[in-house]
Scaffold this active site. Structure first.
Site, mmCIF file in Angstrom:
data_model
loop_
_atom_site.group_PDB
_atom_site.id
_atom_site.type_symbol
_atom_site.label_atom_id
_atom_site.label_comp_id
_atom_site.label_asym_id
_atom_site.label_seq_id
_atom_site.Cartn_x
_atom_site.Cartn_y
_atom_site.Cartn_z
ATOM 1 C CG HIS A 79 53.329 48.782 41.118
ATOM 2 N ND1 HIS A 79 52.968 49.341 42.317
ATOM 3 C CD2 HIS A 79 52.167 48.347 40.565
ATOM 4 C CE1 HIS A 79 51.654 49.230 42.483
ATOM 5 N NE2 HIS A 79 51.143 48.640 41.424
ATOM 6 C CG ASN A 152 48.033 49.166 45.348
ATOM 7 O OD1 ASN A 152 49.228 48.947 45.136
ATOM 8 N ND2 ASN A 152 47.118 49.104 44.397
ATOM 9 C CG HIS A 344 53.082 34.808 42.027
ATOM 10 N ND1 HIS A 344 51.875 35.215 41.498
ATOM 11 C CD2 HIS A 344 53.167 33.475 41.768
ATOM 12 C CE1 HIS A 344 51.254 34.183 40.963
ATOM 13 N NE2 HIS A 344 52.020 33.117 41.108
ATOM 14 C CE1 TYR A 367 49.641 40.654 40.339
ATOM 15 C CE2 TYR A 367 51.665 41.600 41.140
ATOM 16 C CZ TYR A 367 50.314 41.710 40.888
ATOM 17 O OH TYR A 367 49.659 42.876 41.156
HETATM 18 FE FE1 HDD Z 1 49.630 44.525 40.299
HETATM 19 C C1 HDD Z 1 53.004 44.784 40.154
HETATM 20 C C2 HDD Z 1 49.657 45.830 43.496
HETATM 21 C C3 HDD Z 1 46.199 44.561 40.325
HETATM 22 C C4 HDD Z 1 49.605 42.897 37.359
HETATM 23 N N1 HDD Z 1 51.052 45.195 41.562
HETATM 24 C C5 HDD Z 1 52.397 45.218 41.318
HETATM 25 C C6 HDD Z 1 53.081 45.748 42.463
HETATM 26 C C7 HDD Z 1 52.136 46.042 43.394
HETATM 27 C C8 HDD Z 1 50.861 45.687 42.826
HETATM 28 C C9 HDD Z 1 52.369 46.621 44.772
HETATM 29 C C10 HDD Z 1 54.574 45.943 42.568
HETATM 30 C C11 HDD Z 1 55.243 44.757 43.175
HETATM 31 C C12 HDD Z 1 56.727 45.026 43.332
HETATM 32 O O1 HDD Z 1 57.056 45.893 44.153
HETATM 33 O O2 HDD Z 1 57.490 44.372 42.651
HETATM 34 N N2 HDD Z 1 48.211 45.151 41.603
HETATM 35 C C13 HDD Z 1 48.427 45.556 42.901
HETATM 36 C C14 HDD Z 1 47.156 45.652 43.592
HETATM 37 C C15 HDD Z 1 46.190 45.311 42.702
HETATM 38 C C16 HDD Z 1 46.845 44.987 41.453
HETATM 39 C C17 HDD Z 1 46.989 46.043 45.044
HETATM 40 C C18 HDD Z 1 44.700 45.222 42.888
HETATM 41 C C19 HDD Z 1 44.132 45.005 44.022
HETATM 42 N N3 HDD Z 1 48.168 43.890 39.057
HETATM 43 C C20 HDD Z 1 46.822 43.975 39.251
HETATM 44 C C21 HDD Z 1 46.116 43.313 38.169
HETATM 45 C C22 HDD Z 1 47.085 42.813 37.327
HETATM 46 C C23 HDD Z 1 48.365 43.191 37.901
HETATM 47 C C24 HDD Z 1 44.613 43.182 38.048
HETATM 48 C C25 HDD Z 1 46.939 42.025 36.064
HETATM 49 C C26 HDD Z 1 45.913 41.304 35.749
HETATM 50 N N4 HDD Z 1 51.066 43.991 38.955
HETATM 51 C C27 HDD Z 1 50.819 43.288 37.834
HETATM 52 C C28 HDD Z 1 52.079 42.887 37.098
HETATM 53 C C29 HDD Z 1 53.196 43.495 38.011
HETATM 54 C C30 HDD Z 1 52.385 44.162 39.111
HETATM 55 C C31 HDD Z 1 52.125 43.222 35.666
HETATM 56 C C32 HDD Z 1 54.245 44.372 37.367
HETATM 57 C C33 HDD Z 1 55.569 43.950 37.941
HETATM 58 C C34 HDD Z 1 55.284 42.744 38.666
HETATM 59 O O3 HDD Z 1 53.949 42.467 38.602
HETATM 60 O O4 HDD Z 1 56.076 42.063 39.255
HETATM 61 O O5 HDD Z 1 52.174 41.497 37.044
#
Ligand code: HDD
Length: 692
Positions: A79, A152, A344, A367
């Site tokens: 993202h 999402n 988060h 997160y």
């Molecule tokens: Fe995630 C970012 C949505 C599963 C780990 N995720 C991130 C963002 C969104 C989502 C919208 C961007 C937030 C922003 O604008 O800063 N993610 C989802 C949805 C998921 C999902 C709807 C499943 C239903 N994500 C998911 C899993 C993991 C992560 C299973 C790890 C186990 N997501 C992350 C992250 C991020 C992230 C690596 C990258 C940047 C951040 O968190 O802040 O932690």
């Protein structure tokens, strides 16, 4: 001049709807160093003579360059590409029976929000319109603490257990040897992964459908994806799914437009959002919940509510509206707000709790962890955009980038030195007292058997779409698999599709020039008409852009009438002419916003030719008209404006083409209604062939 008072650093100011400006960083009009030393010259380094070497002594040069060298922070691991806006959430109060969360339970209560939309796979500088899932992350600054709904635009996820998240992302991101392709799923490793992990099928179906290329953030649905547990004031619990329903309806680009936009205007979605907000057309969504009983089974009508690859069809459990989100202010500073905002899934408030969904459980770890690298330490909650609007009194101390000047000597509990504070909060004090739940079982690395059904809901999705949407989905699969080099990956994905629907599999196989394998698709699958986004009655057009082709001989007052009629519905009208500048004089003067050289059809939702316009054979103009027509956009012409349509080979009798003698009310109403149905899909089979 008396100095501007500095903000009290021990109690950070809350964010307003337009964000916080840290006055300490921009105080007074003189250029200074970071230490406040006023500077006479920032264009010349200090040299030994005007032709000599630069002196190490030049502290201003070193400070300026050193700071610049460190201006970038790591982009989000997923993202990374995003855009955001501030706004307000207003509760309808209708959720009060199911949750004690004050920002939802109290009718009329308003809560500041910051919402970041994003794509998943691309780098921070990638294009907005690529085929991908869109993030829809909402930060509610409630008075009981910050609640983040990190969702999402697709209601299901690729995987069922968060332990696979690094795997799906490694497969989707550019391949590691030569780092390509950028922001695309059309490559071998992505299709390798999803064809081997068939739990991804449902999400892939949504990605390949029109949902993967939204028209704008304003026309996207949003989903909390997981099942959450809501708790009311009496301690009763229910299981819910969260939904965002766009007031502007759910609409998409066509694939050719998405590809053109990626080159012509990579900022297509963020521009659309900021332009719309500036033009006074805020983005609006209704917040809704599907409520299921928390009866101990964590299933509803056979659907496992802990499986994030499943939806609960709205025909089974209707979405009940509980509030309205309005995004009406652009950020003041992209880096300070959009880049540094930290969401988060563990930012929860009393009345909203998590479930045992194994994807959600892993997210609860990820997160917080990721922000420590991305934002350089554990104090990111002190950044203005991340500061809660509820009072904060934690016992977290020190660390990198500590900006608070904490007082007291006893950051521990219990203490007798700081008057015993801070004290514990119970339910009556709005403390987050988790609902007790029984957890027992053997430690196993396994999924419940109910997670094994990977195909029934993809079948429901495909069969619930309209013909034109199915066509787009077939084209998308064919396009993406057509970019895959390995034959066995294509064949394996066809075998997956055979288990979804024989028609889908055969049509994709035909496009790939491969035999269609046989599968065992589910029979008697329920249909969910709400999954289709095609409408036949006009919806709202706020934020839509209408291009008017004109020249100095055109009916300029007709353009004004159209502009007023469009503005009354929140849409904007933009004049396109051979060259830049102005058309006409005085009150009827029109600003030319696009010349034939700079215009491209993707910028507009609809095209009109003004009466009196001299036909032109300019190839860029003809291309623009033909593209817009092929993409089934609303078309119009009044008076002899029709001559230009004829010159471009546009059939005036085709669906969605509105012709009038003058730009009078009847013409404007009919034309704007045509914009309101988004596309004249009846035109599709005649004009689009296989290019969308
Ligand atoms: Fe995630 C970012 C949505 C599963 C780990 N995720 C991130 C963002 C969104 C989502 C919208 C961007 C937030 C922003 O604008 O800063 N993610 C989802 C949805 C998921 C999902 C709807 C499943 C239903 N994500 C998911 C899993 C993991 C992560 C299973 C790890 C186990 N997501 C992350 C992250 C991020 C992230 C690596 C990258 C940047 C951040 O968190 O802040 O932690």
């Amino acid at each position: 001049m008396p100095p501007t008072p500095r903000p009290d650093q021990s109690s950070p100011a809350p964010n307003g709807p337009t964000g916080v400006q840290d006055t300490a960083a921009q105080d007074g009009s003189f250029l200074t160093t970071a230490q406040g030393l006023r500077l006479p010259d920032t264009h010349h380094s200090l040299k030994a003579g005007d032709r000599g070497p630069t002196l190490l002594e030049d502290f201003h040069l070193r400070e300026k360059i050193t700071h610049f060298d460190h201006e970038r922070i790591p982009e989000r691991v997923v993202h990374a590409r995003g855009a955001a806006a501030h706004g307000t959430f207003e509760s309808y109060g209708s959720a009060g029976t199911v949750t004690k969360a004050r920002f939802l339970a109290q009718k009329g209560r308003k809560t500041d929000v910051f919402v970041r939309f994003s794509t998943v796979l691309g780098s921070r500088g990638s294009a907005d319109t690529v085929r991908d899932t869109r993030g829809f992350a909402v930060k509610f600054y409630t008075d009981e603490g910050t609640f983040d709904l990190v969702g999402n635009n697709i209601p299901v996820f690729f995987i069922q257990d968060g332990i696979k998240f690094p795997d799906i992302i490694h497969a989707g991101k550019p391949q590691p040897d030569i780092e390509l392709p950028q922001a695309q799923s059309a490559h071998d490793s992505f299709w390798d992964f999803v064809s081997l992990h068939t739990e991804a099928t449902h999400h892939v179906m949504w990605n390949m459908s029109d949902r993967g290329i939204p028209r704008s953030y304003r026309t996207m649905e949003g989903f909390g994806v997981h099942t959450f547990r809501l708790v009311n004031a009496d301690g009763e619990t229910r299981l819910v799914k969260f939904h965002w329903k766009p007031v502007a309806g759910v609409h998409s680009l066509v694939w050719e437009e998405a590809q053109i936009a990626a080159g012509v205007d990579p900022d297509f979605h963020r521009r659309d959002m900021s332009d719309g907000i500036k033009a006074g057309a805020p983005l609006e969504y209704e917040f809704g919940i599907q409520v299921m009983p928390d009866d101990g089974t964590e299933t509803y009508e056979g659907i496992d509510l802990l499986d994030p690859t499943k939806i609960v069809p709205e025909e089974l459990v209707p979405v009940q509206p509980i509030g309205k989100l309005t995004l009406d202010a652009n950020p003041t500073n992209y880096f300070a707000e959009t880049e540094q905002v930290a969401f988060h899934t563990g930012h929860l408030v009393p009345g909203i709790e998590v479930t045992n969904d194994p994807l959600m459980q892993a997210r609860l770890f990820s997160y917080l962890d990721t922000q420590i690298t991305r934002l350089g330490g554990p104090n990111f909650a002190q950044l203005p955009i991340n500061r809660p609007h509820a009072p904060v009194n934690d016992m977290l101390r020190d660390g990198m980038h500590q900006t608070a000047v904490h007082t007291g000597v006893a950051p521990y509990r219990d203490n007798s030195l700081d008057e015993g504070e801070p004290v514990d909060a119970d339910n009556d004090d709005h403390g987050y007292v988790q609902t007790e739940r029984l957890i027992e079982g053997r430690a196993v690395r396994a999924n419940p058997v109910s997670f094994d059904d990977h195909f029934t809901q993809p079948t429901m999705f495909y069969r619930s779409l309209s013909g034109v949407e199915q066509e787009h989905l077939v084209e998308a699969f064919t396009f993406e698999l057509g970019k895959v080099y390995e034959q066995n990956i294509k064949e394996r994905e066809l075998a997956v599709l055979a288990n979804v629907d024989a028609d889908l599999c055969e049509r994709v196989a035909e496009g790939l020039g491969l035999p269609a394998p046989a599968g065992v698709p589910a029979e008697n699958v329920m249909l969910s008409p709400s999954l289709s986004q095609v409408i036949d009655t006009p919806g709202p057009i706020a934020g839509r852009k209408i291009g008017v082709v004109a020249d100095s001989g055109s009916d300029l007052s007709g353009i004004d009438k159209l502009r007023k009629a469009a503005a009354a519905r929140g849409a904007t009208v933009h004049v396109i002419a051979a060259t830049g500048g102005f058309l006409g004089k005085g009150a009827r003067r029109q600003i030319v916003e696009r010349s034939f050289l700079t215009v491209r059809s993707i910028e507009f939702d609809a095209i009109v030719v003004a009466g009196g316009t001299t036909p032109s054979t300019d190839i860029k103009l003809i291309l623009m008209l033909q593209e817009a027509f092929r993409h089934c956009k609303a078309f119009g012409a009044w008076g002899d404006g029709t001559v230009l349509l004829e010159a471009a080979g546009i059939d005036e009798s085709a669906p969605g083409v509105v012709i009038g003698a003058t730009a009078v009310k009847a013409f404007n109403d009919e034309f704007l209604d045509a914009v309101g149905v988004h596309r004249a899909w009846d035109r599709a089979s005649a004009v689009m062939g296989s290019v969308v």
